[in-house]
Write a protein that holds these residues in place. Structure first.
Motif, short mmCIF file in Angstrom:
data_model
loop_
_atom_site.label_atom_id
_atom_site.label_comp_id
_atom_site.label_asym_id
_atom_site.label_seq_id
_atom_site.Cartn_x
_atom_site.Cartn_y
_atom_site.Cartn_z
N ALA A 60 0.82 -1.22 0.00
CA ALA A 60 0.00 0.00 0.00
C ALA A 60 0.85 1.27 0.00
O ALA A 60 0.47 2.27 -0.63
CB ALA A 60 -0.93 -0.01 1.21
N ILE A 61 2.00 1.27 0.68
CA ILE A 61 2.77 2.52 0.84
C ILE A 61 3.94 2.68 -0.12
O ILE A 61 4.48 3.77 -0.24
CB ILE A 61 3.28 2.68 2.29
N SER A 62 4.34 1.63 -0.80
CA SER A 62 5.53 1.71 -1.68
C SER A 62 5.39 2.80 -2.74
O SER A 62 6.27 3.65 -2.88
CB SER A 62 5.81 0.36 -2.33
N LYS A 63 4.29 2.78 -3.45
CA LYS A 63 4.11 3.78 -4.52
C LYS A 63 3.96 5.20 -3.96
O LYS A 63 4.62 6.12 -4.44
CB LYS A 63 2.91 3.40 -5.39
N PRO A 64 3.11 5.42 -2.94
CA PRO A 64 3.01 6.77 -2.38
C PRO A 64 4.35 7.31 -1.86
O PRO A 64 4.65 8.49 -2.03
CB PRO A 64 1.99 6.63 -1.25
N LEU A 65 5.16 6.45 -1.25
CA LEU A 65 6.48 6.89 -0.77
C LEU A 65 7.38 7.25 -1.95
O LEU A 65 8.10 8.25 -1.91
CB LEU A 65 7.15 5.82 0.10
N ASP A 66 7.34 6.44 -3.01
CA ASP A 66 8.15 6.73 -4.21
C ASP A 66 7.73 8.05 -4.84
O ASP A 66 8.57 8.85 -5.25
CB ASP A 66 8.05 5.60 -5.23
N GLU A 67 6.42 8.28 -4.91
CA GLU A 67 5.92 9.51 -5.52
C GLU A 67 6.25 10.75 -4.69
O GLU A 67 6.62 11.79 -5.24
CB GLU A 67 4.40 9.40 -5.75
#
Length: 159
Positions: A60-67
């Motif tokens: 759930a958090i991988s993409k939001p953290l990358d962005e």
């Protein structure tokens, strides 16, 4: 160690995802071990954490953290339970576990001793009070400790 505002920003990014999954963010740590940087997110929930909880939050958090890119260099993301002997680091941790057995290590020895066990009696104004086995009270500033952890582990619970 990450700047406090970096950790705060990371918490702001991941909290809605943790909330959606019914998870509590226990702690966030950004630290270097050897040549590698690690972003460690410790989660908790009533009844305990499973591997699936860790995997679900990681996805759930991988993409939001990358962005959002709150950290300049590359790092390894780890999502884990705080464990049975969880470290108490925040005011709400101490308040939640008043009356519980704890172990703590002080930065400087007190009467030649650095490691103590007892019952957490109070946490006020960043002062920790522990009732020791001999019924004496030890009160010290949180900043005078290396760590304060729950001392709730009993090997017989797992045998």
């Amino acid at each position: 160690m990450a700047k406090p505002n970096t950790v705060k920003k990371i918490e702001e990014i991941i909290k809605p995802y943790a909330d959606e999954l019914g998870l509590e963010i226990w702690d966030v740590r950004y630290l270097k071990e050897g040549s590698e940087w690690y972003l460690r997110i410790f989660i908790d929930k009533e009844g305990g954490i499973s591997i699936d909880d860790c995997v679900d939050l990681t996805h759930a958090i991988s993409k939001p953290l990358d962005e959002a890119d709150p950290i300049n260099q590359s790092y390894m993301l780890e999502v884990a339970s705080p464990g049975v002997e969880r470290e108490l680091t925040r005011k709400e941790h101490f308040e939640k576990y008043i009356g519980s057995p704890v172990m703590l290590r002080t930065i400087r020895a007190i009467d030649g001793v650095r490691d103590f066990k007892g019952e957490l009696k109070a946490f006020e104004n960043n002062q920790i009070t522990v009732v020791l086995p001999d019924e004496k009270e030890l009160t010290l500033e949180k900043k005078e400790t290396v760590y304060v952890k729950l001392d709730d582990f009993d090997i017989n619970d797992f045998v």
